[in-house]
Design a protein around this motif. Structure first.
Motif, PDB file in Angstrom:
ATOM      1  N   ALA A 134      -5.996  39.125  -2.595  1.00  0.00           N
ATOM      2  CA  ALA A 134      -5.827  37.706  -2.270  1.00  0.00           C
ATOM      3  C   ALA A 134      -7.073  37.169  -1.577  1.00  0.00           C
ATOM      4  O   ALA A 134      -7.546  36.067  -1.903  1.00  0.00           O
ATOM      5  N   VAL A 135      -7.626  37.921  -0.655  1.00  0.00           N
ATOM      6  CA  VAL A 135      -8.836  37.486   0.053  1.00  0.00           C
ATOM      7  C   VAL A 135     -10.010  37.388  -0.915  1.00  0.00           C
ATOM      8  O   VAL A 135     -10.749  36.395  -0.917  1.00  0.00           O
ATOM      9  N   LEU A 136     -10.200  38.395  -1.769  1.00  0.00           N
ATOM     10  CA  LEU A 136     -11.306  38.365  -2.726  1.00  0.00           C
ATOM     11  C   LEU A 136     -11.151  37.218  -3.718  1.00  0.00           C
ATOM     12  O   LEU A 136     -12.139  36.576  -4.093  1.00  0.00           O
ATOM     13  N   SER A 137      -9.931  36.923  -4.129  1.00  0.00           N
ATOM     14  CA  SER A 137      -9.685  35.803  -5.037  1.00  0.00           C
ATOM     15  C   SER A 137     -10.043  34.479  -4.381  1.00  0.00           C
ATOM     16  O   SER A 137     -10.670  33.612  -5.004  1.00  0.00           O
ATOM     17  N   MET A 138      -9.646  34.301  -3.143  1.00  0.00           N
ATOM     18  CA  MET A 138      -9.958  33.058  -2.436  1.00  0.00           C
ATOM     19  C   MET A 138     -11.465  32.913  -2.213  1.00  0.00           C
ATOM     20  O   MET A 138     -12.007  31.815  -2.336  1.00  0.00           O
ATOM     21  N   VAL A 139     -12.153  33.994  -1.916  1.00  0.00           N
ATOM     22  CA  VAL A 139     -13.603  33.948  -1.733  1.00  0.00           C
ATOM     23  C   VAL A 139     -14.270  33.545  -3.046  1.00  0.00           C
ATOM     24  O   VAL A 139     -15.174  32.702  -3.066  1.00  0.00           O
ATOM     25  N   ALA A 140     -13.832  34.136  -4.158  1.00  0.00           N
ATOM     26  CA  ALA A 140     -14.401  33.788  -5.460  1.00  0.00           C
ATOM     27  C   ALA A 140     -14.116  32.329  -5.803  1.00  0.00           C
ATOM     28  O   ALA A 140     -14.988  31.620  -6.325  1.00  0.00           O
ATOM     29  N   LEU A 141     -12.910  31.867  -5.514  1.00  0.00           N
ATOM     30  CA  LEU A 141     -12.546  30.477  -5.796  1.00  0.00           C
ATOM     31  C   LEU A 141     -13.403  29.506  -4.986  1.00  0.00           C
ATOM     32  O   LEU A 141     -13.957  28.545  -5.533  1.00  0.00           O
ATOM     33  N   ILE A 142     -13.544  29.747  -3.710  1.00  0.00           N
ATOM     34  CA  ILE A 142     -14.331  28.858  -2.852  1.00  0.00           C
ATOM     35  C   ILE A 142     -15.815  28.919  -3.237  1.00  0.00           C
ATOM     36  O   ILE A 142     -16.497  27.884  -3.271  1.00  0.00           O
ATOM     37  N   ALA A 143     -16.322  30.113  -3.554  1.00  0.00           N
ATOM     38  CA  ALA A 143     -17.726  30.231  -3.973  1.00  0.00           C
ATOM     39  C   ALA A 143     -17.961  29.452  -5.266  1.00  0.00           C
ATOM     40  O   ALA A 143     -18.979  28.764  -5.412  1.00  0.00           O
ATOM     41  N   SER A 144     -17.027  29.531  -6.202  1.00  0.00           N
ATOM     42  CA  SER A 144     -17.153  28.778  -7.450  1.00  0.00           C
ATOM     43  C   SER A 144     -17.116  27.281  -7.183  1.00  0.00           C
ATOM     44  O   SER A 144     -17.897  26.512  -7.776  1.00  0.00           O
ATOM     45  N   LEU A 145     -16.232  26.851  -6.325  1.00  0.00           N
ATOM     46  CA  LEU A 145     -16.129  25.440  -5.983  1.00  0.00           C
ATOM     47  C   LEU A 145     -17.434  24.929  -5.369  1.00  0.00           C
ATOM     48  O   LEU A 145     -17.948  23.874  -5.770  1.00  0.00           O
ATOM     49  N   ILE A 146     -17.993  25.676  -4.453  1.00  0.00           N
ATOM     50  CA  ILE A 146     -19.256  25.289  -3.822  1.00  0.00           C
ATOM     51  C   ILE A 146     -20.375  25.256  -4.865  1.00  0.00           C
ATOM     52  O   ILE A 146     -21.209  24.340  -4.881  1.00  0.00           O
ATOM     53  N   TYR A 147     -20.388  26.227  -5.777  1.00  0.00           N
ATOM     54  CA  TYR A 147     -21.402  26.274  -6.827  1.00  0.00           C
ATOM     55  C   TYR A 147     -21.338  25.028  -7.699  1.00  0.00           C
ATOM     56  O   TYR A 147     -22.367  24.392  -7.971  1.00  0.00           O
ATOM     57  N   PHE A 148     -20.138  24.651  -8.153  1.00  0.00           N
ATOM     58  CA  PHE A 148     -20.008  23.492  -9.028  1.00  0.00           C
ATOM     59  C   PHE A 148     -20.303  22.180  -8.300  1.00  0.00           C
ATOM     60  O   PHE A 148     -20.896  21.265  -8.879  1.00  0.00           O
ATOM     61  N   ILE A 149     -19.929  22.072  -7.052  1.00  0.00           N
ATOM     62  CA  ILE A 149     -20.272  20.877  -6.277  1.00  0.00           C
ATOM     63  C   ILE A 149     -21.783  20.776  -6.114  1.00  0.00           C
ATOM     64  O   ILE A 149     -22.368  19.691  -6.263  1.00  0.00           O
ATOM     65  N   ASP A 150     -22.438  21.899  -5.849  1.00  0.00           N
ATOM     66  CA  ASP A 150     -23.892  21.910  -5.715  1.00  0.00           C
ATOM     67  C   ASP A 150     -24.557  21.501  -7.027  1.00  0.00           C
ATOM     68  O   ASP A 150     -25.513  20.715  -7.031  1.00  0.00           O
ATOM     69  N   LYS A 151     -24.066  22.048  -8.137  1.00  0.00           N
ATOM     70  CA  LYS A 151     -24.618  21.683  -9.449  1.00  0.00           C
ATOM     71  C   LYS A 151     -24.429  20.193  -9.727  1.00  0.00           C
ATOM     72  O   LYS A 151     -25.323  19.527 -10.257  1.00  0.00           O
ATOM     73  N   PHE A 152     -23.266  19.650  -9.381  1.00  0.00           N
ATOM     74  CA  PHE A 152     -22.994  18.234  -9.604  1.00  0.00           C
ATOM     75  C   PHE A 152     -23.953  17.364  -8.797  1.00  0.00           C
ATOM     76  O   PHE A 152     -24.535  16.414  -9.317  1.00  0.00           O
ATOM     77  N   PHE A 153     -24.129  17.675  -7.509  1.00  0.00           N
ATOM     78  CA  PHE A 153     -25.028  16.881  -6.680  1.00  0.00           C
ATOM     79  C   PHE A 153     -26.485  17.034  -7.130  1.00  0.00           C
ATOM     80  O   PHE A 153     -27.276  16.090  -7.038  1.00  0.00           O
ATOM     81  N   GLY A 154     -26.848  18.218  -7.619  1.00  0.00           N
ATOM     82  CA  GLY A 154     -28.196  18.394  -8.167  1.00  0.00           C
ATOM     83  C   GLY A 154     -28.397  17.528  -9.400  1.00  0.00           C
ATOM     84  O   GLY A 154     -29.449  16.887  -9.570  1.00  0.00           O
ATOM     85  N   TRP A 155     -27.419  17.522 -10.287  1.00  0.00           N
ATOM     86  CA  TRP A 155     -27.475  16.677 -11.478  1.00  0.00           C
ATOM     87  C   TRP A 155     -27.545  15.192 -11.073  1.00  0.00           C
ATOM     88  O   TRP A 155     -28.338  14.445 -11.633  1.00  0.00           O
ATOM     89  N   ALA A 156     -26.709  14.781 -10.129  1.00  0.00           N
ATOM     90  CA  ALA A 156     -26.697  13.390  -9.687  1.00  0.00           C
ATOM     91  C   ALA A 156     -28.036  13.002  -9.058  1.00  0.00           C
ATOM     92  O   ALA A 156     -28.528  11.887  -9.274  1.00  0.00           O
ATOM     93  N   ALA A 157     -28.642  13.900  -8.309  1.00  0.00           N
ATOM     94  CA  ALA A 157     -29.927  13.604  -7.684  1.00  0.00           C
ATOM     95  C   ALA A 157     -31.009  13.412  -8.737  1.00  0.00           C
ATOM     96  O   ALA A 157     -31.867  12.523  -8.609  1.00  0.00           O
ATOM     97  N   THR A 158     -30.995  14.234  -9.785  1.00  0.00           N
ATOM     98  CA  THR A 158     -31.999  14.059 -10.847  1.00  0.00           C
ATOM     99  C   THR A 158     -31.765  12.756 -11.605  1.00  0.00           C
ATOM    100  O   THR A 158     -32.724  12.140 -12.071  1.00  0.00           O
ATOM    101  N   GLN A 159     -30.520  12.319 -11.741  1.00  0.00           N
ATOM    102  CA  GLN A 159     -30.232  11.053 -12.403  1.00  0.00           C
ATOM    103  C   GLN A 159     -30.723   9.851 -11.570  1.00  0.00           C
ATOM    104  O   GLN A 159     -31.237   8.892 -12.110  1.00  0.00           O
ATOM    105  N   VAL A 160     -30.552   9.964 -10.268  1.00  0.00           N
ATOM    106  CA  VAL A 160     -30.926   8.848  -9.389  1.00  0.00           C
ATOM    107  C   VAL A 160     -32.437   8.822  -9.130  1.00  0.00           C
ATOM    108  O   VAL A 160     -33.074   7.784  -9.219  1.00  0.00           O
ATOM    109  N   PHE A 161     -33.002  10.001  -8.814  1.00  0.00           N
ATOM    110  CA  PHE A 161     -34.404  10.041  -8.397  1.00  0.00           C
ATOM    111  C   PHE A 161     -35.357  10.435  -9.518  1.00  0.00           C
ATOM    112  O   PHE A 161     -36.544  10.498  -9.323  1.00  0.00           O
ATOM    113  N   GLY A 162     -34.822  10.735 -10.677  1.00  0.00           N
ATOM    114  CA  GLY A 162     -35.619  10.981 -11.864  1.00  0.00           C
ATOM    115  C   GLY A 162     -36.300  12.280 -11.887  1.00  0.00           C
ATOM    116  O   GLY A 162     -37.192  12.676 -12.416  1.00  0.00           O
TER     117      GLY A 162
END
Length: 73
Positions: free
Chosen positions: A45-73
């Motif tokens: 259960a602990v390892l599953s939650m760690v993987a879930l949260i790590a994946s969530l942080i990864y996708f949020i980071d990717k989204f903000f990186g994509w958004a930054a390239t769209q805004v700042f070129g």
């Protein structure tokens, strides 16, 4: 007053390693240890939650990186 005498005797006698290990053994005997199945299921259960949260942080980071390239070129 009796407590002061007991406290003084404990500090005056110093540290006794044999007594320390004996008391430690007695305290560990009082512990309720989990079963093997409980340890495995809770660890998964602990390892599953760690993987879930790590994946969530990864996708949020990717989204903000994509958004930054769209805004700042």
């Amino acid at each position: 007053m009796a407590k002061n005498n007991e406290a003084n005797q404990e500090t005056a006698s110093g540290f006794n390693p044999a007594e320390f290990f004996q008391e430690t053994k007695e305290e560990l005997a009082k512990v309720v240890w989990p079963s093997r199945q409980q340890v495995i299921s809770e660890s998964l259960a602990v390892l599953s939650m760690v993987a879930l949260i790590a994946s969530l942080i990864y996708f949020i980071d990717k989204f903000f990186g994509w958004a930054a390239t769209q805004v700042f070129g």
